[in-house]
Design a protein around this motif. Structure first.
Motif, mmCIF file in Angstrom:
data_model
loop_
_atom_site.group_PDB
_atom_site.id
_atom_site.type_symbol
_atom_site.label_atom_id
_atom_site.label_comp_id
_atom_site.label_asym_id
_atom_site.label_seq_id
_atom_site.Cartn_x
_atom_site.Cartn_y
_atom_site.Cartn_z
ATOM 1 N N GLU A 1 43.745 42.819 38.701
ATOM 2 C CA GLU A 1 44.631 43.902 38.350
ATOM 3 C C GLU A 1 43.179 44.542 37.436
ATOM 4 O OE1 GLU A 1 46.867 47.025 38.335
ATOM 5 O OE2 GLU A 1 48.227 45.514 38.666
ATOM 6 N N SER A 2 43.648 45.737 38.095
ATOM 7 C CA SER A 2 42.122 46.528 37.908
ATOM 8 C C SER A 2 42.039 48.169 37.184
ATOM 9 C CB SER A 2 40.915 46.616 39.005
ATOM 10 O OG SER A 2 39.677 47.308 38.705
ATOM 11 N N SER A 3 41.494 48.568 36.540
ATOM 12 C CA SER A 3 41.958 50.044 35.868
ATOM 13 C C SER A 3 41.261 50.568 35.553
ATOM 14 C CB SER A 3 43.280 49.643 34.749
ATOM 15 O OG SER A 3 42.683 48.981 34.037
ATOM 16 N N SER A 4 40.642 52.025 35.986
ATOM 17 C CA SER A 4 39.538 53.084 35.578
ATOM 18 C C SER A 4 39.510 53.742 34.426
ATOM 19 C CB SER A 4 38.634 53.063 36.980
ATOM 20 O OG SER A 4 39.685 54.171 37.682
ATOM 21 N N ASN A 5 40.377 53.772 34.165
ATOM 22 C CA ASN A 5 41.284 55.137 33.301
ATOM 23 C C ASN A 5 41.884 54.901 31.955
ATOM 24 O OD1 ASN A 5 39.739 56.817 35.805
ATOM 25 N ND2 ASN A 5 41.988 56.833 36.364
ATOM 26 N N THR A 6 41.841 53.230 31.653
ATOM 27 C CA THR A 6 42.416 53.266 30.561
ATOM 28 C C THR A 6 41.618 52.737 29.284
ATOM 29 O OG1 THR A 6 42.227 50.295 31.009
ATOM 30 C CG2 THR A 6 44.490 52.366 31.546
ATOM 31 N N THR A 7 39.770 52.711 29.731
ATOM 32 C CA THR A 7 38.704 53.011 28.382
ATOM 33 C C THR A 7 37.877 53.656 28.576
ATOM 34 O OG1 THR A 7 37.767 51.118 29.524
ATOM 35 C CG2 THR A 7 39.814 49.949 28.445
ATOM 36 N N ASP A 8 37.480 54.236 27.645
ATOM 37 C CA ASP A 8 36.186 54.776 27.300
ATOM 38 C C ASP A 8 34.927 54.056 27.780
ATOM 39 O OD1 ASP A 8 37.839 56.839 27.245
ATOM 40 O OD2 ASP A 8 38.020 56.365 24.845
ATOM 41 N N GLY B 1 34.592 52.350 30.519
ATOM 42 C CA GLY B 1 34.337 51.920 32.049
ATOM 43 C C GLY B 1 35.611 50.858 33.068
ATOM 44 N N ALA B 2 34.909 50.304 33.958
ATOM 45 C CA ALA B 2 36.702 50.646 34.809
ATOM 46 C C ALA B 2 36.850 48.439 33.699
ATOM 47 C CB ALA B 2 35.898 49.882 35.848
ATOM 48 N N LEU B 3 37.847 48.274 33.698
ATOM 49 C CA LEU B 3 38.293 46.887 33.133
ATOM 50 C C LEU B 3 39.435 46.575 33.982
ATOM 51 C CD1 LEU B 3 39.053 45.602 30.533
ATOM 52 C CD2 LEU B 3 41.653 47.237 29.690
ATOM 53 N N THR B 4 38.747 44.797 34.431
ATOM 54 C CA THR B 4 39.307 44.185 36.074
ATOM 55 C C THR B 4 39.956 42.962 35.226
ATOM 56 O OG1 THR B 4 38.300 45.177 37.535
ATOM 57 C CG2 THR B 4 39.065 43.281 37.974
ATOM 58 N N LEU B 5 41.112 42.317 35.775
ATOM 59 C CA LEU B 5 41.802 41.352 35.391
ATOM 60 C C LEU B 5 41.390 40.440 36.541
ATOM 61 C CD1 LEU B 5 42.787 38.399 33.507
ATOM 62 C CD2 LEU B 5 45.026 40.083 34.293
ATOM 63 N N TYR B 6 40.296 39.264 36.822
ATOM 64 C CA TYR B 6 40.152 38.403 37.811
ATOM 65 C C TYR B 6 41.058 36.834 37.717
ATOM 66 C CZ TYR B 6 36.550 41.706 38.256
ATOM 67 O OH TYR B 6 35.699 42.741 38.479
ATOM 68 N N THR B 7 41.164 36.323 38.439
ATOM 69 C CA THR B 7 41.953 34.929 38.390
ATOM 70 C C THR B 7 40.706 33.972 39.929
ATOM 71 O OG1 THR B 7 43.617 33.257 38.809
ATOM 72 C CG2 THR B 7 43.815 35.258 40.381
ATOM 73 N N LEU C 1 38.557 37.972 32.308
ATOM 74 C CA LEU C 1 38.278 39.735 31.816
ATOM 75 C C LEU C 1 37.641 40.518 31.059
ATOM 76 C CD1 LEU C 1 40.849 42.584 31.621
ATOM 77 C CD2 LEU C 1 40.710 41.885 29.132
ATOM 78 N N GLU C 2 37.311 41.565 32.149
ATOM 79 C CA GLU C 2 36.107 42.203 32.003
ATOM 80 C C GLU C 2 35.768 44.132 32.745
ATOM 81 O OE1 GLU C 2 32.043 40.324 34.149
ATOM 82 O OE2 GLU C 2 32.771 41.596 36.166
ATOM 83 N N VAL C 3 34.729 44.201 31.429
ATOM 84 C CA VAL C 3 34.572 45.579 31.671
ATOM 85 C C VAL C 3 33.064 46.275 31.876
ATOM 86 C CG1 VAL C 3 34.148 47.485 30.191
ATOM 87 C CG2 VAL C 3 36.128 46.459 29.695
ATOM 88 N N SER C 4 33.392 46.311 33.463
ATOM 89 C CA SER C 4 32.110 47.464 34.089
ATOM 90 C C SER C 4 31.802 48.265 33.677
ATOM 91 C CB SER C 4 32.264 46.938 35.429
ATOM 92 O OG SER C 4 30.859 47.343 35.914
ATOM 93 N N ASP C 5 30.006 48.670 33.044
ATOM 94 C CA ASP C 5 30.113 50.597 32.480
ATOM 95 C C ASP C 5 29.970 50.881 33.600
ATOM 96 O OD1 ASP C 5 27.416 48.973 33.226
ATOM 97 O OD2 ASP C 5 27.383 49.214 30.857
ATOM 98 N N GLY C 6 29.842 50.551 35.011
ATOM 99 C CA GLY C 6 29.607 51.334 36.085
ATOM 100 C C GLY C 6 27.927 51.367 36.410
ATOM 101 N N ASN C 7 27.124 51.135 35.552
ATOM 102 C CA ASN C 7 25.714 51.072 35.811
ATOM 103 C C ASN C 7 25.029 49.509 35.006
ATOM 104 O OD1 ASN C 7 25.893 53.902 35.362
ATOM 105 N ND2 ASN C 7 25.906 53.906 32.537
ATOM 106 N N GLY C 8 25.677 48.190 36.226
ATOM 107 C CA GLY C 8 24.916 47.578 35.518
ATOM 108 C C GLY C 8 25.258 46.919 34.737
ATOM 109 N N GLY C 9 26.165 46.842 33.836
ATOM 110 C CA GLY C 9 26.602 46.405 32.657
ATOM 111 C C GLY C 9 27.940 45.671 32.538
#
Length: 205
Positions: free
Chosen positions: A91-98, A100-106, A125-133
């Motif tokens: 699952e991935s969501s980009s608008n739920t946090t302030d 970055g994108a929040l993605t659940l991987y397996t 479960l990872e947050v990507s800030d869109g700037n390489g972080g």
């Protein structure tokens, strides 16, 4: 006059002799009573009103009992993601946090649109800030279970990311909150070892 003095002296001598005889008689009577007592009574220790030296002092409850501190883990930003191209996105969501994108991987692979589940797989479960972080919030191997998450906003505008781990042996809930230095993780609930006999929690396909 001499006769009077002599008479007085005789009276005094008689009184002294009688008194001495009475005292001697009392001592002899007491000695005979003591000698008549059994030996075990004579050997008994005398009672004492003084506190026993071997008595331990009464323990007092400690006044400085500290409350257990909440275990909080700080998650800092990384320049690398915890997953690679071999992982599957759950699952991935980009608008739920302030932040970055929040993605659940397996680590389980997919056959078309369906996951090929093993008895055990890794979850991230990872947050990507869109700037390489990247902020790797959850990174754990889960046996016979699944991982879910939601995002809840409090009255003051703080957004908490809650991660639910459901297995056949128990349930754990962790909460992640953004801070000035990254994210903080705290344990919200741990059921301990249980035997789950029924659940309405949906399974991933």
């Amino acid at each position: 006059m001499k006769k009077v003095i002599k008479a007085v002296c005789c009276i005094l001598a008689a009184v002294i002799l009688v008194g001495g005889g009475y005292v001697a008689g009392q001592r002899a009577k007491q000695s005979s009573i003591v000698s008549a007592l059994p030996k075990n009574i004579l050997d008994m220790p005398k009672e004492s009103n003084e506190p026993s030296e071997s008595a331990e002092p009464e323990s007092k409850p400690s006044e400085d009992v500290s409350e257990p501190k909440e275990d909080v883990r700080i998650i800092n930003k990384s320049n690398e993601s915890a997953v690679d191209s071999t992982w599957s996105t759950v699952e991935s969501s980009s608008n739920t946090t302030d932040n970055g994108a929040l993605t659940l991987y397996t680590s389980a692979q997919k056959d078309g649109d369906e996951f090929i589940w093993d008895d055990s797989q890794k979850w991230v479960l990872e947050v990507s800030d869109g700037n390489g972080g990247y902020y790797t919030l959850f990174d754990q191997n889960v046996s016979n279970g699944s991982v879910y998450y939601d995002v809840a906003e409090t009255d003051n505008g703080t957004k908490n990311i809650n991660v639910y781990v459901f297995t056949g042996a128990g349930t754990t809930i962790k909460q992640y909150t953004h801070t000035e230095t990254g994210f903080s993780e705290k344990s919200v609930y741990e059921s301990g070892a249980v035997n789950r006999v029924f659940t309405t929690i949906p399974s991933y396909k």
